[in-house]
Design a protein around this motif. Structure first.
Motif, PDB file in Angstrom:
ATOM      1  N   SER A  47      -6.312  21.562 -31.144  1.00 12.92           N
ATOM      2  CA  SER A  47      -6.626  21.919 -32.523  1.00 12.92           C
ATOM      3  C   SER A  47      -6.462  20.650 -33.352  1.00 12.92           C
ATOM      4  O   SER A  47      -5.560  19.865 -33.083  1.00 12.92           O
ATOM      5  CB  SER A  47      -5.665  23.012 -33.014  1.00 12.92           C
ATOM      6  N   HIS A  48      -7.340  20.463 -34.321  1.00 15.94           N
ATOM      7  CA  HIS A  48      -7.417  19.244 -35.144  1.00 15.94           C
ATOM      8  C   HIS A  48      -8.202  18.172 -34.376  1.00 15.94           C
ATOM      9  O   HIS A  48      -9.140  17.607 -34.914  1.00 15.94           O
ATOM     10  CB  HIS A  48      -6.036  18.758 -35.539  1.00 15.94           C
ATOM     11  N   THR A  49      -7.779  17.837 -33.172  1.00 13.35           N
ATOM     12  CA  THR A  49      -8.608  17.069 -32.242  1.00 13.35           C
ATOM     13  C   THR A  49      -8.527  17.805 -30.894  1.00 13.35           C
ATOM     14  O   THR A  49      -7.714  18.734 -30.764  1.00 13.35           O
ATOM     15  CB  THR A  49      -8.146  15.594 -32.071  1.00 13.35           C
ATOM     16  N   SER A  65       0.686  11.002 -31.353  1.00 14.69           N
ATOM     17  CA  SER A  65       0.272  12.416 -31.374  1.00 14.69           C
ATOM     18  C   SER A  65      -1.240  12.497 -31.203  1.00 14.69           C
ATOM     19  O   SER A  65      -1.757  13.361 -30.507  1.00 14.69           O
ATOM     20  CB  SER A  65       0.704  13.077 -32.690  1.00 14.69           C
ATOM     21  N   HIS A  66      -1.942  11.580 -31.850  1.00 17.74           N
ATOM     22  CA  HIS A  66      -3.392  11.426 -31.715  1.00 17.74           C
ATOM     23  C   HIS A  66      -3.753  10.102 -32.374  1.00 17.74           C
ATOM     24  O   HIS A  66      -2.882   9.455 -32.962  1.00 17.74           O
ATOM     25  CB  HIS A  66      -4.159  12.616 -32.288  1.00 17.74           C
ATOM     26  N   LEU A  67      -5.008   9.699 -32.262  1.00 15.32           N
ATOM     27  CA  LEU A  67      -5.363   8.324 -32.636  1.00 15.32           C
ATOM     28  C   LEU A  67      -5.981   8.199 -34.031  1.00 15.32           C
ATOM     29  O   LEU A  67      -6.595   7.185 -34.340  1.00 15.32           O
ATOM     30  CB  LEU A  67      -6.293   7.726 -31.574  1.00 15.32           C
ATOM     31  N   HIS A  68      -5.834   9.209 -34.878  1.00 15.20           N
ATOM     32  CA  HIS A  68      -6.339   9.095 -36.246  1.00 15.20           C
ATOM     33  C   HIS A  68      -5.632   7.955 -36.988  1.00 15.20           C
ATOM     34  O   HIS A  68      -4.511   7.562 -36.633  1.00 15.20           O
ATOM     35  CB  HIS A  68      -6.137  10.409 -37.002  1.00 15.20           C
ATOM     36  N   PHE A  69      -6.306   7.475 -38.071  1.00 16.87           N
ATOM     37  CA  PHE A  69      -5.864   6.239 -38.727  1.00 16.87           C
ATOM     38  C   PHE A  69      -4.434   6.301 -39.264  1.00 16.87           C
ATOM     39  O   PHE A  69      -3.737   5.293 -39.277  1.00 16.87           O
ATOM     40  CB  PHE A  69      -6.830   5.829 -39.851  1.00 16.87           C
ATOM     41  N   ASP A  70      -3.992   7.495 -39.700  1.00 14.20           N
ATOM     42  CA  ASP A  70      -2.658   7.580 -40.304  1.00 14.20           C
ATOM     43  C   ASP A  70      -1.558   7.813 -39.264  1.00 14.20           C
ATOM     44  O   ASP A  70      -0.401   8.040 -39.621  1.00 14.20           O
ATOM     45  CB  ASP A  70      -2.617   8.660 -41.402  1.00 14.20           C
ATOM     46  N   HIS A  71      -1.932   7.768 -37.994  1.00 12.89           N
ATOM     47  CA  HIS A  71      -0.955   7.922 -36.898  1.00 12.89           C
ATOM     48  C   HIS A  71      -0.940   6.681 -35.995  1.00 12.89           C
ATOM     49  O   HIS A  71       0.111   6.272 -35.514  1.00 12.89           O
ATOM     50  CB  HIS A  71      -1.266   9.190 -36.094  1.00 12.89           C
ATOM     51  N   ALA A  72      -2.129   6.106 -35.779  1.00 16.21           N
ATOM     52  CA  ALA A  72      -2.254   4.913 -34.932  1.00 16.21           C
ATOM     53  C   ALA A  72      -2.289   3.626 -35.748  1.00 16.21           C
ATOM     54  O   ALA A  72      -2.306   2.537 -35.178  1.00 16.21           O
ATOM     55  CB  ALA A  72      -3.524   5.014 -34.084  1.00 16.21           C
ATOM     56  N   SER A 119       2.608  17.963 -35.329  1.00 17.15           N
ATOM     57  CA  SER A 119       1.706  16.952 -35.874  1.00 17.15           C
ATOM     58  C   SER A 119       0.570  17.648 -36.635  1.00 17.15           C
ATOM     59  O   SER A 119       0.782  18.702 -37.233  1.00 17.15           O
ATOM     60  CB  SER A 119       1.187  16.011 -34.778  1.00 17.15           C
ATOM     61  N   ASP A 120      -0.633  17.100 -36.595  1.00 16.19           N
ATOM     62  CA  ASP A 120      -1.698  17.589 -37.478  1.00 16.19           C
ATOM     63  C   ASP A 120      -2.345  18.891 -37.016  1.00 16.19           C
ATOM     64  O   ASP A 120      -3.227  19.416 -37.704  1.00 16.19           O
ATOM     65  CB  ASP A 120      -2.788  16.518 -37.628  1.00 16.19           C
ATOM     66  N   ALA A 121      -1.934  19.419 -35.878  1.00 12.99           N
ATOM     67  CA  ALA A 121      -2.486  20.721 -35.473  1.00 12.99           C
ATOM     68  C   ALA A 121      -2.063  21.803 -36.465  1.00 12.99           C
ATOM     69  O   ALA A 121      -2.763  22.795 -36.648  1.00 12.99           O
ATOM     70  CB  ALA A 121      -2.042  21.079 -34.061  1.00 12.99           C
TER      71      ALA A 121
HETATM   72 ZN   LIG Z   1      -5.148  13.658 -37.781  1.00 16.54          ZN
END
Ligand SMILES: [Zn+2]
Length: 258
Positions: A173-175, A97-104, A195-197
Motif C-alpha cells: 500500500s502506498h507503493t 521503508s521505501h525509496l520516495h524522496f522524503d525517505h531516501a 511508514s507511509d502505508a
Molecule cells: Zn512515500
C-alpha cells in the motif's frame, strides 16, 4: 538489555490536507514531518530506518514536488544524528521503508560509509523505483537520491526477522512494498511502524484513505488497514505512523524509548 529507539524529527512539509488524507475542504492545511528512526540494538548495532529529505531539495526535486509538498523546515539526517553523538559512519545497517524522496533523500550522507553496500529495501519497491525513474513515471521517486555512489541494496520480499525483537514486514500500500517494523521493547511493549502505508492516527482510526495521487487504489489501503489492525491486536502493539506531526513530535520529545 533490549533495543533503544529514538524518533529523529527531520523537519516538515506544509501543504493542503487533501494531499495527505481524503478531505473535502481544499483550504485546510496539514503539517507533515519527515522522520527517521534510530534503533540501537544490543547485537545488531546502530540501525537507521529512513533518512528524510535531501538537503539539496531545491536543486534535485521536480517543480511539481516542490509545489505539492513544500519543505518549510529542513533538518538533515547528519544533523539529527549529530545531536545523538553519532555520525553517518556509525550506522551499521540502513533500512529504507521505501525509496520516495522524503525517505531516501538523506542517503547521500552515507556514501563511503560501512552501511552503503547493504541497504535493506523491499524488492517490490526497488523495482517500482527503477521502473518509475526510467520510464518518466517518477511519482515521488528521484533517481539521483537512491542511485548514489557505492550503493548496493539487499532486498526482502516477505516478513524478515533480523533478531528476536526486530522484524520487518512488507505492506503493499502506498507503493508495492513499504517496509514496516516490529520492534519489541522491554518497557514499551511492541511497536509497529507503518511508514507511509498509513500516514496518520486519524487515517488509521477513521479509516481515511490517502489523498493525492500516490496510491493506485483505495482497496490496497483498506486491505493493509485490516492487516495492521490484526497485527496490532496480535502483538498488543502501539502504532507509529508515517507522517503524523503530533505523534512524531511527541515521540521525538521522549528521547530514548526502550
Ligand atoms: Zn512515500
Amino acid at each position: 538489555m533490549g533495543l533503544k529507539l529514538r524518533v529523529l524529527y527531520l523537519g516538515k512539509m506544509e501543504f493542503p490536507r487533501f494531499r495527505l488524507v481524503e478531505c473535502d475542504n481544499e483550504a485546510t492545511m496539514v503539517v507533515s514531518p519527515a522522520v527517521a528512526l534510530l534503533i540501537q540494538h544490543p547485537t545488531l548495532g546502530n540501525i537507521l530506518y529512513d533518512t528524510g529529505n535531501s538537503a539539496d531539495f531545491l536543486k534535485t526535486y521536480t517543480p511539481e514536488m516542490l509545489h505539492n509538498y513544500p519543505i518549510t523546515e529542513m533538518i538533515t539526517i547528519e544533523e539529527a544524528l549529530a545531536k545523538e553523538g553519532l555520525t553517518p559512519g556509525d550506522i551499521d545497517q540502513l533500512i529504507l521503508s521505501h525509496l520516495h524522496f522524503d525517505h531516501a533523500g538523506g542517503l547521500q550522507h552515507f556514501v563511503g560509509t560501512k552501511a552503503i553496500d547493504h541497504v535493506l529495501v523491499s524488492e517490490a519497491d526497488l523495482k517500482q523505483a527503477w521502473w518509475a525513474v526510467t520510464t518518466g513515471n517518477n511519482g515521488a521517486y528521484i533517481r539521483s537520491l537512491f542511485d548514489v555512489e557505492g550503493i548496493r541494496f539487499e532486498t526482502i520480499h516477505d516478513t524478515t526477522w533480523l533478531a528476536d525483537d526486530l522484524g520487518l514486514f512488507i505492506q503493499a500500500s502506498h507503493t508495492p512494498g513499504v517496509i514496516g517494523l516490529i520492534l519489541k521493547t522491554e518497557h514499551h511493549g511492541t511497536i509497529l511502524t507503518t511508514s507511509d502505508a498509513i500516514y496518520t492516527a486519524d487515517s488509521y482510526r477513521q479509516a481515511l484513505p490517502p489523498g493525492g495521487t500516490i496510491n493506485a487504489t483505495t482497496d490496497e489501503f483498506y486491505d493493509n488497514l485490516e492487516r495492521i489492525k490484526a497485527m496490532e491486536k496480535n502483538y498488543n502493539a502501539t502504532l507509529l505512523f508515517g507522517h503524523d506531526i503530533d505523534q512524531i513530535l511527541d515521540w521525538a520529545g521522549q528521547g530514548v524509548i526502550d
